[in-house]
Scaffold this motif. Structure first.
Motif, PDB file in Angstrom:
ATOM      1  N   ASP A 266       0.405   4.883   3.619  1.00 14.40           N
ATOM      2  CA  ASP A 266       0.303   5.991   2.490  1.00 14.40           C
ATOM      3  C   ASP A 266       0.900   5.585   1.146  1.00 14.40           C
ATOM      4  O   ASP A 266       0.476   6.213   0.024  1.00 14.40           O
ATOM      5  N   GLN A 267       1.831   4.790   1.062  1.00 14.93           N
ATOM      6  CA  GLN A 267       2.263   4.263  -0.447  1.00 14.93           C
ATOM      7  C   GLN A 267       1.060   3.427  -1.019  1.00 14.93           C
ATOM      8  O   GLN A 267       1.044   3.648  -2.221  1.00 14.93           O
ATOM      9  N   SER A 270      -0.877   5.909  -2.578  1.00  9.82           N
ATOM     10  CA  SER A 270      -0.278   6.564  -3.549  1.00  9.82           C
ATOM     11  C   SER A 270      -0.509   5.799  -4.803  1.00  9.82           C
ATOM     12  O   SER A 270      -0.861   6.087  -5.821  1.00  9.82           O
ATOM     13  N   LEU A 363       1.694  14.098  -5.231  1.00  8.84           N
ATOM     14  CA  LEU A 363       2.486  12.924  -4.663  1.00  8.84           C
ATOM     15  C   LEU A 363       3.900  13.688  -3.889  1.00  8.84           C
ATOM     16  O   LEU A 363       4.463  14.268  -4.567  1.00  8.84           O
ATOM     17  N   LYS A 365       7.196  13.005  -2.693  1.00  9.54           N
ATOM     18  CA  LYS A 365       8.369  12.201  -2.932  1.00  9.54           C
ATOM     19  C   LYS A 365       9.579  12.230  -1.850  1.00  9.54           C
ATOM     20  O   LYS A 365      10.610  11.608  -2.254  1.00  9.54           O
ATOM     21  N   SER A 417       5.832   9.970   0.849  1.00 15.23           N
ATOM     22  CA  SER A 417       5.398   9.134  -0.030  1.00 15.23           C
ATOM     23  C   SER A 417       4.000   8.728  -0.183  1.00 15.23           C
ATOM     24  O   SER A 417       3.262   7.523  -0.727  1.00 15.23           O
ATOM     25  N   THR A 419       0.218  10.583  -0.936  1.00 16.96           N
ATOM     26  CA  THR A 419      -0.773  11.329  -2.041  1.00 16.96           C
ATOM     27  C   THR A 419      -1.759  12.032  -1.482  1.00 16.96           C
ATOM     28  O   THR A 419      -2.842  11.329  -0.740  1.00 16.96           O
TER      29      THR A 419
END
Ligand code: GLA
Length: 446
Positions: A266-267, A270, A363, A365, A417, A419
């Motif tokens: 996932d990061q 992002s 995003l 967070k 985390s 997007t």
């Protein structure tokens, strides 16, 4: 159940009429591979021949770039970073590659890379030494520019270590001029603003006239906290830096670290989404010889690359951020068109695209819990969707979300985390398929 915040569109952004460096290069953000974050200053070819900084590394990377779809996806620069040179200049004062690690020399390596239809980048430093202590270019700008041109290098990354900061500007401008004078097209990548920020606000007008892209913030590391700090710095300085991005010159938030060790999938999504929104150079620093298929597919995602390479060449802004307390802070961007949220700890980034289209990144967070819903609804002033628009979700998976009107809204689920990346295309016509109709079968989170 949820409250939705609207923002009105404010179009007609003022653009700074700045000239880009006049070398015809980087009309869209450059794409390629750069060794630093992944391979650093590993010069131990005896013990680690596979990963040391040597001609073999770049040749293997070039081979893979052709064989495994990277070149086809648009990645074209194979870039050497620090630690390639010998510790001494030759007897005529020229830089020379370390003879043990680059037995064929840089010209031969450039020939090899060119034979694959790719381009070669090299690294130098505007000061006395490179950051890792190899010879710097100060006092040798002309000689080094000529050497790089003779070797048929296509890109120069010029670092700013070991330099009196008051001379940085002169050094970078001088190198830019002598590179142009060689007559060879050499893309010029600078770190000038990064080294000037501790003292004063850099002059981005001159930087844009001098460089094809420029770093303003510290080095990326292989971690989500590093990626977040780059995003935060960019958003908090966006009014200063974003207007300067455009064909010929780009803000460089540093390398893509997708495919390494520090980011969850996932990061990684992002980073890819936000680097496209930021119109950032897409310079990967990873091991293309050994990369997991999901990371490869993400880096080669043609829809996201299309956003990155959009011919309008405008960098996006963070247009809204909801704090942990639920307060919404809106970016002052004149580009803002949109939308928003259900909950705290979301950020919205928007990038205007050609054809009146818009890319939107949402995003999440919040780094606890599971996927959270995010509501999108247009306001009367959201011109892209007036009277209607077509919405496509690119991340976390490709999905055509159908027609959106000023009356409709939907909820999209975003992992912690992660997007959601959307594109919005204006549509004319009078009998749209309802957004509500299409959203009901799509979103099962609520
Ligand atoms: C600096 C730069 C990095 C890398 C290293 C090499 O830290 O910001 O990108 O080039 O130097 O030593």
């Amino acid at each position: 159940m949820y409250s939705v915040v609207f923002l009105l569109a404010v179009l007609g952004a003022s653009r700074r009429a700045a000239d880009a460096l006049d070398n015809g290069l980087a009309l869209t953000p450059p794409m390629g591979w750069l060794h630093w974050e992944r391979f650093m200053c590993n010069t131990d070819c005896d013990r680690d021949p596979n990963n040391c900084i040597s001609e073999r590394l770049y040749m293997q990377m070039a081979d893979v770039m052709v064989k495994e779809g990277w070149k086809e996806a648009g990645y074209e620069y194979v870039c050497i970073d620090d630690c390639w040179s010998a510790h001494q200049r030759d007897d005529q004062g020229r830089l020379q590659a370390d003879p043990k690690r680059f037995p064929g020399g840089i010209k031969k390596l450039a020939d090899y890379v060119h034979s694959k239809g790719l381009k070669l980048g090299i690294y130098a430093d505007v000061g006395r030494n490179t950051c890792a202590g190899y010879p710097g270019s100060q006092g040798y700008y002309e000689t080094d520019a000529q050497t790089f041109a003779k070797w048929e290098v296509d890109l120069l990354k010029l670092d700013g270590c070991f330099m009196d900061w008051t001379l940085l500007g002169d050094g970078y401008m001088y190198m830019s001029r002598v590179l142009n004078r060689t007559g060879r097209s050499i893309l010029f990548s600078c770190e000038w603003p990064l080294y000037e920020w501790p003292y004063h606000q850099p002059n981005y007008t001159v930087i844009r006239e001098t460089c094809n892209h420029w770093r303003s913030f510290t080095d990326v590391y292989d971690s989500w906290s590093s990626v977040k700090s780059i995003l935060d710095w960019t958003a908090s300085h966006q009014d200063i830096i974003v207007p300067w991005a455009g064909p010929g010159g780009w803000n460089d938030p540093d390398m893509l670290i997708i495919g390494n060790f520090g980011l969850s999938h996932d990061q990684q999504e992002s980073q890819m989404a936000l680097w496209a929104i930021m119109a950032a150079p897409l310079l990967m620093s990873n091991d293309l010889r050994d990369i997991c298929p999901r990371s490869r597919a993400l880096l080669q995602n043609r829809h996201i690359i299309d956003i990155s390479q959009d011919p309008l060449g405008r960098q996006g802004y963070r247009t809204a951020k909801v704090s942990a307390r639920g307060d919404t802070e809106h970016g002052r961007s004149p580009e803002r068109q949109l939308v928003t949220f259900l909950a705290d700890k979301f950020e919205v980034w928007e990038r205007p695209l050609s054809g009146g289209r818009l890319a939107i990144a949402v995003l999440n967070k919040q780094e606890i819990g599971g996927p959270r819903g995010f509501a999108v609804r247009s306001a009367p002033g959201w011109k892209t969707c007036s009277p209607q628009c077509n919405v496509t979700q690119l991340l976390p998976r490709y999905e055509e979300l159908g027609i959106h009107t000023p009356q409709s809204d939907t909820v999209i689920s975003v992992n912690p985390s992660g997007t959601a990346l959307l594109t919005v295309t204006p549509v004319s016509g009078d009998s749209p398929r309802g957004w509500q109709d299409s959203s009901s079968k799509r979103h099962d989170i609520l």
